[in-house]
Design a protein around this motif. Structure first.
Motif, PDB file in Angstrom:
ATOM      1  N   THR A 124       7.773 -31.518 -29.617  1.00  0.00           N
ATOM      2  CA  THR A 124       8.271 -30.642 -30.682  1.00  0.00           C
ATOM      3  C   THR A 124       8.427 -31.413 -31.988  1.00  0.00           C
ATOM      4  O   THR A 124       8.047 -30.937 -33.066  1.00  0.00           O
ATOM      5  N   SER A 151       0.089 -25.192 -21.663  1.00  0.00           N
ATOM      6  CA  SER A 151       1.455 -25.574 -22.027  1.00  0.00           C
ATOM      7  C   SER A 151       1.536 -25.981 -23.496  1.00  0.00           C
ATOM      8  O   SER A 151       2.519 -25.690 -24.179  1.00  0.00           O
ATOM      9  N   VAL A 154       1.451 -22.801 -25.658  1.00  0.00           N
ATOM     10  CA  VAL A 154       2.751 -22.124 -25.626  1.00  0.00           C
ATOM     11  C   VAL A 154       3.746 -22.841 -26.538  1.00  0.00           C
ATOM     12  O   VAL A 154       4.503 -22.207 -27.282  1.00  0.00           O
ATOM     13  N   LEU A 155       3.751 -24.189 -26.500  1.00  0.00           N
ATOM     14  CA  LEU A 155       4.634 -24.965 -27.374  1.00  0.00           C
ATOM     15  C   LEU A 155       4.290 -24.715 -28.833  1.00  0.00           C
ATOM     16  O   LEU A 155       5.182 -24.444 -29.653  1.00  0.00           O
ATOM     17  N   TYR A 156       3.008 -24.787 -29.188  1.00  0.00           N
ATOM     18  CA  TYR A 156       2.613 -24.615 -30.576  1.00  0.00           C
ATOM     19  C   TYR A 156       3.017 -23.242 -31.099  1.00  0.00           C
ATOM     20  O   TYR A 156       3.491 -23.103 -32.223  1.00  0.00           O
ATOM     21  N   GLN A 157       2.852 -22.221 -30.249  1.00  0.00           N
ATOM     22  CA  GLN A 157       3.202 -20.876 -30.698  1.00  0.00           C
ATOM     23  C   GLN A 157       4.704 -20.732 -30.874  1.00  0.00           C
ATOM     24  O   GLN A 157       5.177 -20.084 -31.802  1.00  0.00           O
ATOM     25  N   ARG A 158       5.455 -21.364 -29.985  1.00  0.00           N
ATOM     26  CA  ARG A 158       6.920 -21.317 -30.113  1.00  0.00           C
ATOM     27  C   ARG A 158       7.369 -21.953 -31.426  1.00  0.00           C
ATOM     28  O   ARG A 158       8.394 -21.563 -31.995  1.00  0.00           O
ATOM     29  N   LEU A 159       6.592 -22.913 -31.924  1.00  0.00           N
ATOM     30  CA  LEU A 159       6.934 -23.605 -33.158  1.00  0.00           C
ATOM     31  C   LEU A 159       6.275 -22.978 -34.387  1.00  0.00           C
ATOM     32  O   LEU A 159       6.270 -23.567 -35.456  1.00  0.00           O
ATOM     33  N   TYR A 194      -1.173 -22.964 -38.237  1.00  0.00           N
ATOM     34  CA  TYR A 194       0.134 -22.852 -38.885  1.00  0.00           C
ATOM     35  C   TYR A 194      -0.158 -22.422 -40.314  1.00  0.00           C
ATOM     36  O   TYR A 194      -0.813 -23.136 -41.068  1.00  0.00           O
ATOM     37  N   ASP A 205       0.578 -12.735 -33.126  1.00  0.00           N
ATOM     38  CA  ASP A 205       1.917 -13.300 -33.137  1.00  0.00           C
ATOM     39  C   ASP A 205       2.548 -13.435 -31.759  1.00  0.00           C
ATOM     40  O   ASP A 205       3.544 -14.117 -31.610  1.00  0.00           O
ATOM     41  N   ASP A 206       2.022 -12.763 -30.760  1.00  0.00           N
ATOM     42  CA  ASP A 206       2.768 -12.640 -29.523  1.00  0.00           C
ATOM     43  C   ASP A 206       1.948 -13.034 -28.309  1.00  0.00           C
ATOM     44  O   ASP A 206       1.285 -12.231 -27.704  1.00  0.00           O
ATOM     45  N   LYS A 208       3.066 -13.981 -25.466  1.00  0.00           N
ATOM     46  CA  LYS A 208       3.730 -13.715 -24.187  1.00  0.00           C
ATOM     47  C   LYS A 208       3.108 -12.544 -23.438  1.00  0.00           C
ATOM     48  O   LYS A 208       3.320 -12.379 -22.244  1.00  0.00           O
TER      49      LYS A 208
END
Length: 218
Positions: A124, A151, A154-159, A194, A205-206, A208
């Motif tokens: 992160t 993984s 998922v991390l990049y999108q969360r950020l 980004y 954007d989503d 999930k």
């Protein structure tokens, strides 16, 4: 000229102090390149010195963010190319930049954290610090990237990363471990970006909503 980031005073388990540096890769000594290779070899054991950087026509605007713990041990790194000449970008990045009508952008690559230090938020920090430096010190609107790691995506999108919409329907995975999501690899890379303004209808954007539709193969 090297660009040094401010020291980050982050304590891990009350014993590890994390420090960071942001440098032009052309300024790295042979010893520093070998050190970087040792880190990359923890995930890519067959790589040599010729693999530590992406195959760009020029490295004059390629930077590396390196994270160290006390005693100077290198535990994480991430690279970014500031694209000043559109022709020097990878073809996959040119496609996105052309669609967004962006001439000046950056391309991120070779993000890695040492296995012994994963799960502590270091990945992160790599993303946040490098993005912050890039947007604040260079006149760019977008940072582009590409990954086959589920993984990591998922991390990049969360950020804050947006997935490139054209790649979503191409998602197909393989895995070496059904019980460990970090081992899941997509058979084709997913591109992400980004974007400073977070305004573009070609982005998704989503993420999930998509993992349950992945076609996982062993």
């Amino acid at each position: 000229m090297d660009i040094l980031m401010n020291t980050a005073n982050i304590i891990f388990d009350n014993s590890y102090q994390l420090k960071s540096s942001f440098d032009l890769v052309e300024s790295l000594s042979l010893a520093e390149r070998k050190e970087l290779l040792s880190l990359l070899n923890t995930s890519y054991p067959f790589w040599g010195l010729d693999k530590i950087f992406e195959n760009y026509p020029s490295y004059e605007s390629l930077y590396i963010l390196r994270l160290r713990v006390n005693k100077g041990i290198l535990i994480g790194s991430r690279q970014i190319l500031i694209v000043k000449n559109y022709k020097l970008a990878p073809s996959w990045a040119k496609e996105i930049a052309k669609t967004l009508s962006v001439q000046y952008f950056a391309v991120s690559s070779r993000a890695i954290v040492h296995p012994n230090f994963r799960g502590q938020g270091i990945g992160t920090k790599l993303v946040q610090k490098l993005n912050q430096k890039t947007f604040s010190e260079h006149n760019i609107e977008v940072i582009l990237g590409s990954s086959t790691s589920l993984s990591a995506i998922v991390l990049y999108q969360r950020l804050g990363a947006k997935l490139w919409k054209g790649d979503i329907n191409k998602i197909n995975c393989s895995t070496t471990s059904k019980n460990n999501p970090s081992h899941i690899r997509m058979l084709t890379p997913i591109r992400y970006l980004y974007y400073k303004d977070n305004k573009n209808n070609t982005l998704n954007d989503d993420f999930k909503h998509y993992p349950q539709a992945l076609n996982s193969k062993t």
